[in-house]
Design a protein around this motif. Structure first.
Motif, PDB file in Angstrom:
ATOM      1  N   LYS A 422     112.430   5.704 -51.899  1.00 52.03           N
ATOM      2  CA  LYS A 422     112.498   6.472 -53.144  1.00 52.03           C
ATOM      3  C   LYS A 422     113.846   6.329 -53.842  1.00 52.03           C
ATOM      4  O   LYS A 422     114.858   6.134 -53.192  1.00 52.03           O
ATOM      5  CB  LYS A 422     112.272   7.962 -52.827  1.00 52.03           C
ATOM      6  N   GLY A 423     113.827   6.455 -55.141  1.00 49.96           N
ATOM      7  CA  GLY A 423     115.055   6.424 -55.932  1.00 49.96           C
ATOM      8  C   GLY A 423     114.685   6.275 -57.392  1.00 49.96           C
ATOM      9  O   GLY A 423     113.510   6.347 -57.762  1.00 49.96           O
ATOM     10  N   LEU A 451     113.670  14.072 -62.227  1.00 49.30           N
ATOM     11  CA  LEU A 451     113.086  13.971 -60.882  1.00 49.30           C
ATOM     12  C   LEU A 451     114.132  14.204 -59.795  1.00 49.30           C
ATOM     13  O   LEU A 451     113.768  14.423 -58.634  1.00 49.30           O
ATOM     14  CB  LEU A 451     112.425  12.604 -60.700  1.00 49.30           C
ATOM     15  N   GLY A 455     112.348  19.117 -54.133  1.00 54.79           N
ATOM     16  CA  GLY A 455     110.913  19.392 -54.091  1.00 54.79           C
ATOM     17  C   GLY A 455     110.051  18.333 -54.772  1.00 54.79           C
ATOM     18  O   GLY A 455     108.840  18.298 -54.560  1.00 54.79           O
ATOM     19  N   THR A 456     110.660  17.443 -55.565  1.00 53.30           N
ATOM     20  CA  THR A 456     109.827  16.431 -56.235  1.00 53.30           C
ATOM     21  C   THR A 456     109.255  15.437 -55.214  1.00 53.30           C
ATOM     22  O   THR A 456     108.186  14.868 -55.442  1.00 53.30           O
ATOM     23  CB  THR A 456     110.614  15.685 -57.332  1.00 53.30           C
ATOM     24  N   GLY A 457     109.964  15.247 -54.102  1.00 49.75           N
ATOM     25  CA  GLY A 457     109.435  14.378 -53.047  1.00 49.75           C
ATOM     26  C   GLY A 457     108.207  15.014 -52.386  1.00 49.75           C
ATOM     27  O   GLY A 457     107.262  14.325 -52.010  1.00 49.75           O
ATOM     28  N   ASP A 458     108.217  16.346 -52.266  1.00 49.68           N
ATOM     29  CA  ASP A 458     107.055  17.049 -51.691  1.00 49.68           C
ATOM     30  C   ASP A 458     105.850  16.877 -52.615  1.00 49.68           C
ATOM     31  O   ASP A 458     104.711  16.704 -52.160  1.00 49.68           O
ATOM     32  CB  ASP A 458     107.372  18.536 -51.520  1.00 49.68           C
ATOM     33  N   HIS A 486     103.453  10.370 -60.731  1.00 53.64           N
ATOM     34  CA  HIS A 486     104.574  11.279 -60.500  1.00 53.64           C
ATOM     35  C   HIS A 486     105.592  11.126 -61.638  1.00 53.64           C
ATOM     36  O   HIS A 486     106.009  12.103 -62.261  1.00 53.64           O
ATOM     37  CB  HIS A 486     105.175  10.843 -59.147  1.00 53.64           C
TER      38      HIS A 486
END
Ligand code: NPW
Ligand code: ADP
Length: 517
Positions: A422-423, A451, A455-458, A486
């Motif tokens: 992610k990034g 982003l 919590g955006t990863g959840d 997303h």
């Protein structure tokens, strides 16, 4: 425009692959034609920018010109712009330039200058392109810094000093609003620092098509380069059949949340519900379940020690908000083993990534049904567990060996599973070395900084779980759709990239008709 359920996949090349594709054409004496086409593409982009600012006739365009072919492209582009009435200037950064292009520039009425004149409406950065090596020092040309605050910067092929493969860049690199890249998108425009320094991407077709190799790296679009002739289409998303029932549509089981982090469960579950799935089961302790079911009453809550008695779910998400509670991790471990035995899709995120070490001891790898979703810091911890120093260096943010694309690929190979690193650019790597790059962008410009919030990863995990449960494609396709949804949801919430929303707003943006928590 692409439909929402369809993705464009654009080929992405290393600098060397582009050079190899050019070589036979240059040997056949067609180098000048390639350069003219590149220059035409650059001039066309600059002319459109000038038209948007007012007009081409009378506008001032200045190029920072290096001594190689990259500088030559800019000199020819300035000659084209001169014919349309622009005042064109060139700063010869190394004191010399490609001779034929310099002669053409001067014949066309262009002037070589020692400082960047004021006003300069468009500044072309053409000091160095794919021929860059070593360190890059920004030219100390008088007037340059002043021009950077007012002019629109257009990079020729790639911002000078950006590594065409890794996207690595030193401090001196000038950030471009637009990059016109020739022959094909270079990996370094989408990875590392290059992904935000390159601005809006435009691809000029210079006729390399038949000579370009098949590439294992592709970019998930839409972006303005989607007109590239070689763009392919990803697998479209499958809508539920009219005869589907909740089980046949697809079910997802989410092991998330703990007394310490109940919100992670709420975000993952909410995102799965909003994405659309037959049924969401949450495996969590009573306190967490009460919390989540109050917000999302369609959730089926399951006590962790009852999970074995439940019907198996089609896809499983393990990790958001589990914390370090050994009992919760043991329960997730049991669920992972079940997925590894039955081959059903499984996402490992956050605390779930701690389960990798045990599996490596037990089985030597994970399996192609597993997708791990680390951010850079988590990936570095896994590199430490693997005692892989090369990988650790590739994952450094700005070290000399920093290379997120190769890092994700290497991690995928070592663990024999799919990896979603992610990034701001997310790298999705498959064990067969295929890679998809997804650069977060708003209206074609890099950056969805909103982003970058807890919590955006959840939320991403919930989307991944729901799509894995309802779609039949490989993890590569499913993950690309999930990351795209997303980011689109975030970009839609925050069109001016002001970063003013929280992760729960993303869920409503995924499906405005989902019940608000
Ligand atoms: N091949 C073709 O026909 C086509 C190629 N095309 C175009 O050519 C570009 C590639 O051109 P290229 O191979 O000439 O290299 P290029 O990027 O201009 O760099 C070489 C110059 O940079 C300099 N330099 C190096 N390192 C540096 C540093 N750290 N800091 C500062 N300077 C540095 C180096 O100087 P030197 O160190 O040798 O004195 C040399 O002068 C490609 O990106 C595309 O735009 C298109 O027109 C299509 C047709
Ligand atoms: N600057 C940024 N631009 C675009 N996307 C970002 C940026 N920062 C983070 N993201 C995305 O936001 C998500 C953050 O995930 P993660 O770090 O796991 O958050 P958390 O664990 O708090 O839920 C990832 O999907 C990541 O790609």
């Amino acid at each position: 425009m692409t439909r929402d359920d369809e993705l464009r996949l654009l080929p992405v090349y290393r600098g060397e692959q582009i050079r190899e594709a050019e070589a036979p054409l240059i040997e056949a004496g067609r180098g000048a034609e390639l350069m003219r086409r590149a220059a035409y593409g650059l001039a066309d982009c600059v002319a459109k920018i000038l038209q948007r600012r007012g007009r081409v006739y009378g506008a001032t365009v200045t190029a920072m010109v290096g001594s190689g072919n990259n500088g030559a492209d800019a000199l020819y582009a300035l000659s084209f712009l001169r014919r349309r009435g622009a005042a064109v200037r060139a700063v010869l950064v190394r004191g010399c330039a490609h001779q034929a292009s310099l002669a053409a520039f001067q014949r066309a009425g262009g002037r070589v200058v020692e400082s960047v004149p004021e006003p300069t409406e468009v500044l072309i950065d053409a000091v160095v392109g794919t021929g860059f090596s070593g360190d890059y020092q920004r030219p100390q040309t008088p007037g340059l810094e002043a021009a950077l605050s007012t002019a629109t910067v257009v990079a020729c092929d790639l911002p000078s000093g950006v590594d065409a493969d890794t996207g690595q860049a030193g401090d001196g690199v000038i950030s471009a609003e637009h990059t016109v890249t020739f022959g094909g998108i270079k990996q370094g425009l989408l990875a590392g620092a290059g992904s935000h320094l390159s601005g809006q991407l435009h691809t000029a077709d210079i006729g390399l098509g038949p000579h370009l190799p098949k590439t294992l790296v592709r970019a998930v679009s839409p972006h303005p380069a989607a007109d590239v002739a070689s763009a392919g289409r990803g697998e479209p998303l499958r809508s539920p059949a009219s005869t589907d029932h909740k089980y046949s549509r697809g079910t997802v089981g989410i092991h998330a949340g703990s007394d310490q982090f109940p919100g992670a469960a709420q975000l993952s579950v909410g995102a799965a519900v909003a994405t659309g799935v037959g049924m969401v089961t949450l495996v969590a302790p009573e306190t967490v379940r009460a919390h989540v079911v109050a917000a999302w009453p369609e959730t089926l809550g399951v006590e962790p020690d009852q999970q074995g008695r439940q019907a198996r779910t089609g896809a499983t998400v393990l990790g958001p908000g589990l914390g370090n509670d050994p009992q919760r991790l043991n329960e997730a471990q049991a669920a992972l083993e079940q997925c590894l035995d039955d081959g059903s899709p499984c996402v490992l995120d956050a605390s779930g990534l701690q389960l990798i070490r045990h599996q490596l001891h037990q089985r030597g790898g994970l399996g192609h049904n597993v997708l791990i979703t680390p951010h850079l810091g988590e990936a570095r911890r896994i590199a430490g567990d693997l005692r892989d120093q090369v990988l650790g260096r590739m994952l450094a943010t700005d070290g000399p060996k920093s290379d997120p694309v190769e890092a994700a690929r290497r991690l995928s190979g070592s663990l024999d599973c799919f990896v979603l690193l992610k990034g701001a650019t997310t790298v999705i790597a498959a064990p067969d070395a295929e890679v998809l790059l997804h650069r977060a962008q708003t209206h074609g410009r890099p950056g969805v900084p909103g982003l970058a919030t807890a919590g955006t990863g959840d939320v991403l995990c919930g989307i991944l779980g729901a799509l894995a449960a309802t779609q039949q494609g490989s993890w590569l396709d499913v993950a690309a759709h999930a990351v795209h949804r997303h980011t689109q949801a975030a970009a839609g919430l925050d069109p001016r990239a002001e970063a003013s929303f929280g992760a729960s707003a993303l869920i409503r943006a995924l499906s405005p008709s989902a019940v608000a928590p």
